[in-house]
Write a protein that holds these residues in place. Structure first.
Motif, PDB file in Angstrom:
ATOM      1  N   ILE A  24       0.750  -1.032  -0.094  1.00  0.00           N
ATOM      2  CA  ILE A  24      -0.138   0.058  -0.026  1.00  0.00           C
ATOM      3  C   ILE A  24       0.987   0.957  -0.105  1.00  0.00           C
ATOM      4  CG2 ILE A  24      -1.419   1.479   1.221  1.00  0.00           C
ATOM      5  CD1 ILE A  24      -2.794  -1.165   2.314  1.00  0.00           C
ATOM      6  N   ALA A  25       1.889   1.326   0.714  1.00  0.00           N
ATOM      7  CA  ALA A  25       2.812   2.496   0.875  1.00  0.00           C
ATOM      8  C   ALA A  25       3.465   2.723  -0.414  1.00  0.00           C
ATOM      9  CB  ALA A  25       3.737   2.075   1.907  1.00  0.00           C
ATOM     10  N   LEU A  26       3.969   1.452  -1.090  1.00  0.00           N
ATOM     11  CA  LEU A  26       4.586   1.741  -2.414  1.00  0.00           C
ATOM     12  C   LEU A  26       3.600   2.084  -3.644  1.00  0.00           C
ATOM     13  CD1 LEU A  26       7.006   1.089  -4.481  1.00  0.00           C
ATOM     14  CD2 LEU A  26       5.910  -1.020  -4.574  1.00  0.00           C
ATOM     15  N   LEU A  27       2.443   1.862  -3.385  1.00  0.00           N
ATOM     16  CA  LEU A  27       1.149   2.208  -4.262  1.00  0.00           C
ATOM     17  C   LEU A  27       1.255   3.819  -4.162  1.00  0.00           C
ATOM     18  CD1 LEU A  27      -1.095  -0.748  -4.573  1.00  0.00           C
ATOM     19  CD2 LEU A  27       0.301   0.167  -6.450  1.00  0.00           C
ATOM     20  N   ASN A  28       1.098   4.090  -2.908  1.00  0.00           N
ATOM     21  CA  ASN A  28       0.766   5.533  -2.464  1.00  0.00           C
ATOM     22  C   ASN A  28       1.785   6.446  -3.033  1.00  0.00           C
ATOM     23  OD1 ASN A  28      -1.764   5.253  -1.784  1.00  0.00           O
ATOM     24  ND2 ASN A  28      -0.951   4.838   0.667  1.00  0.00           N
ATOM     25  N   VAL A  29       3.049   6.115  -3.083  1.00  0.00           N
ATOM     26  CA  VAL A  29       4.278   6.720  -3.477  1.00  0.00           C
ATOM     27  C   VAL A  29       4.019   7.027  -4.960  1.00  0.00           C
ATOM     28  CG1 VAL A  29       6.630   6.706  -4.309  1.00  0.00           C
ATOM     29  CG2 VAL A  29       5.776   5.797  -1.768  1.00  0.00           C
ATOM     30  N   TYR A  30       3.600   6.082  -5.849  1.00  0.00           N
ATOM     31  CA  TYR A  30       3.283   6.283  -7.158  1.00  0.00           C
ATOM     32  C   TYR A  30       2.084   7.232  -7.341  1.00  0.00           C
ATOM     33  CZ  TYR A  30       6.930   3.467  -8.971  1.00  0.00           C
ATOM     34  OH  TYR A  30       8.165   2.650  -9.396  1.00  0.00           O
ATOM     35  N   ALA A  31       0.876   7.104  -6.556  1.00  0.00           N
ATOM     36  CA  ALA A  31      -0.121   7.859  -6.544  1.00  0.00           C
ATOM     37  C   ALA A  31       0.306   9.245  -6.474  1.00  0.00           C
ATOM     38  CB  ALA A  31      -1.234   7.420  -5.612  1.00  0.00           C
ATOM     39  N   ASP A  32       1.138   9.595  -5.286  1.00  0.00           N
ATOM     40  CA  ASP A  32       1.703  11.029  -4.844  1.00  0.00           C
ATOM     41  C   ASP A  32       2.473  11.655  -5.806  1.00  0.00           C
ATOM     42  OD1 ASP A  32       0.407  10.571  -2.423  1.00  0.00           O
ATOM     43  OD2 ASP A  32       2.347  10.116  -1.391  1.00  0.00           O
ATOM     44  N   ALA A  33       3.142  10.833  -6.729  1.00  0.00           N
ATOM     45  CA  ALA A  33       3.953  11.130  -7.859  1.00  0.00           C
ATOM     46  C   ALA A  33       3.488  11.552  -9.191  1.00  0.00           C
ATOM     47  CB  ALA A  33       5.133  10.479  -7.970  1.00  0.00           C
ATOM     48  N   SER A  34       2.031  11.104  -9.107  1.00  0.00           N
ATOM     49  CA  SER A  34       1.330  11.003 -10.422  1.00  0.00           C
ATOM     50  C   SER A  34       0.168  11.917 -10.546  1.00  0.00           C
ATOM     51  CB  SER A  34       0.547   9.527 -10.609  1.00  0.00           C
ATOM     52  OG  SER A  34       1.672   8.648 -10.806  1.00  0.00           O
ATOM     53  N   HIS A  35       0.200  13.130  -9.740  1.00  0.00           N
ATOM     54  CA  HIS A  35      -0.992  14.219  -9.847  1.00  0.00           C
ATOM     55  C   HIS A  35      -0.152  15.531 -10.016  1.00  0.00           C
ATOM     56  CE1 HIS A  35      -1.015  15.907  -5.738  1.00  0.00           C
ATOM     57  NE2 HIS A  35      -0.447  14.555  -5.412  1.00  0.00           N
ATOM     58  N   GLY A  36      -0.957  16.571 -10.437  1.00  0.00           N
ATOM     59  CA  GLY A  36      -0.447  17.678 -10.284  1.00  0.00           C
ATOM     60  C   GLY A  36       0.981  18.069 -10.913  1.00  0.00           C
ATOM     61  N   ALA A  37       1.638  19.073 -10.623  1.00  0.00           N
ATOM     62  CA  ALA A  37       2.947  19.474 -11.486  1.00  0.00           C
ATOM     63  C   ALA A  37       3.860  18.237 -11.458  1.00  0.00           C
ATOM     64  CB  ALA A  37       3.594  20.773 -10.724  1.00  0.00           C
ATOM     65  N   GLN A  38       4.120  17.724 -10.407  1.00  0.00           N
ATOM     66  CA  GLN A  38       5.017  16.514 -10.438  1.00  0.00           C
ATOM     67  C   GLN A  38       4.661  15.525 -11.254  1.00  0.00           C
ATOM     68  OE1 GLN A  38       5.818  14.633  -6.627  1.00  0.00           O
ATOM     69  NE2 GLN A  38       7.260  13.127  -7.496  1.00  0.00           N
ATOM     70  N   GLY A  39       3.151  15.203 -11.501  1.00  0.00           N
ATOM     71  CA  GLY A  39       2.579  14.434 -12.406  1.00  0.00           C
ATOM     72  C   GLY A  39       2.718  14.677 -13.652  1.00  0.00           C
ATOM     73  N   ARG A  40       2.733  15.877 -14.080  1.00  0.00           N
ATOM     74  CA  ARG A  40       2.657  16.384 -15.492  1.00  0.00           C
ATOM     75  C   ARG A  40       4.292  16.139 -15.678  1.00  0.00           C
ATOM     76  NH1 ARG A  40      -1.264  19.854 -13.778  1.00  0.00           N
ATOM     77  NH2 ARG A  40       0.186  21.425 -12.994  1.00  0.00           N
ATOM     78  N   CYS A  41       5.262  16.140 -15.015  1.00  0.00           N
ATOM     79  CA  CYS A  41       6.800  15.997 -15.611  1.00  0.00           C
ATOM     80  C   CYS A  41       7.084  14.441 -15.738  1.00  0.00           C
ATOM     81  CB  CYS A  41       7.755  16.330 -14.198  1.00  0.00           C
ATOM     82  SG  CYS A  41       7.741  18.116 -13.774  1.00  0.00           S
ATOM     83  N   GLY A  42       6.280  13.484 -15.152  1.00  0.00           N
ATOM     84  CA  GLY A  42       6.425  12.447 -15.659  1.00  0.00           C
ATOM     85  C   GLY A  42       7.417  11.356 -14.963  1.00  0.00           C
ATOM     86  N   CYS A  43       7.640  10.283 -15.450  1.00  0.00           N
ATOM     87  CA  CYS A  43       8.874   9.396 -14.606  1.00  0.00           C
ATOM     88  C   CYS A  43       9.762   9.397 -15.815  1.00  0.00           C
ATOM     89  CB  CYS A  43       8.042   8.083 -14.114  1.00  0.00           C
ATOM     90  SG  CYS A  43       9.430   6.832 -13.952  1.00  0.00           S
TER      91      CYS A  43
END
Length: 204
Positions: A96-115
């Motif tokens: 769950i913690a790992l999935l939440n790390v990805y959810a946190d990085a996949s929205h807003g300004a950080q999300g638009r930067c991508g991986c």
């Protein structure tokens, strides 16, 4: 993170020091926004706040900057993941913690930067062997982490014994990397968190 410094040479031939981590952070921003091919060496040099002589001495070319930035990015992401996962208790909670790390990085300004890993798989990995090896290793490490967490969950009873570890870890890997890709379209935190919650049904 321990800050490293590197000796570089100014155009006029006098040595200078610069903060390697800070410079690579700036390079990451350019590559994330522009992609490898669209990013120019002049843009990178300006963003990093260095002279062209310093850049060429430290990295040789744009590819060298990218590979160094890629490794720097992976170090940053691993630290975030390791801290979040370590703070959770059971195997299930760690997933769950790992999935939440990805959810946190996949929205807003950080999300638009991508991986950078996902972007590199399509932007550079197809024709550069060294970049392809780095991307493959990153994916392998991500999948192995999932395998380890699922096995831990089965051992501590937080994940049902019938769960197929190999298939489920690969499915979660595809989902997490897909989250980073979809996040570039400007999704909300609520949307991406809902994806992470739905993914947990794979563990029932």
């Amino acid at each position: 993170m321990i800050t490293s410094t590197i000796q570089a040479t100014r155009l006029r031939g006098r040595p200078r020091e610069f903060d390697m981590d800070a410079a690579l952070d700036k390079a990451l921003a350019v590559f994330s926004e522009r992609g490898y091919h669209a990013a120019s060496i002049s843009e990178l040099t300006e963003a990093m706040g260095l002279t062209s002589g310093s850049v060429y001495k430290a990295f040789k070319d744009k590819r060298g900057i990218f590979l160094a930035a890629f490794d720097h990015y992976r170090t940053i992401r691993r630290k975030i993941v390791d801290e979040k996962v370590a703070a959770a208790s059971s195997g299930r909670e760690k997933v769950i913690a790992l999935l939440n790390v990805y959810a946190d990085a996949s929205h807003g300004a950080q999300g638009r930067c991508g991986c950078l890993v996902v972007g590199s798989a399509t932007d550079l990995g197809l024709f550069d062997d060294e970049a392809a090896k780095r991307v493959a290793l990153a994916f392998e490490q991500n999948e192995q982490l999932l395998v380890d967490l699922l096995r831990l969950g089965k051992a501590d009873g937080s994940i049902p014994d019938h769960i197929d570890v190999a298939t489920t870890s690969r499915t979660l890997l595809c989902l997490m990397k897909g989250m980073r890709l979809v996040g570039k379209t400007g999704r909300s935190h609520e949307e991406m968190s809902a994806v992470a919650e739905t993914a947990l049904k794979l563990l029932n």
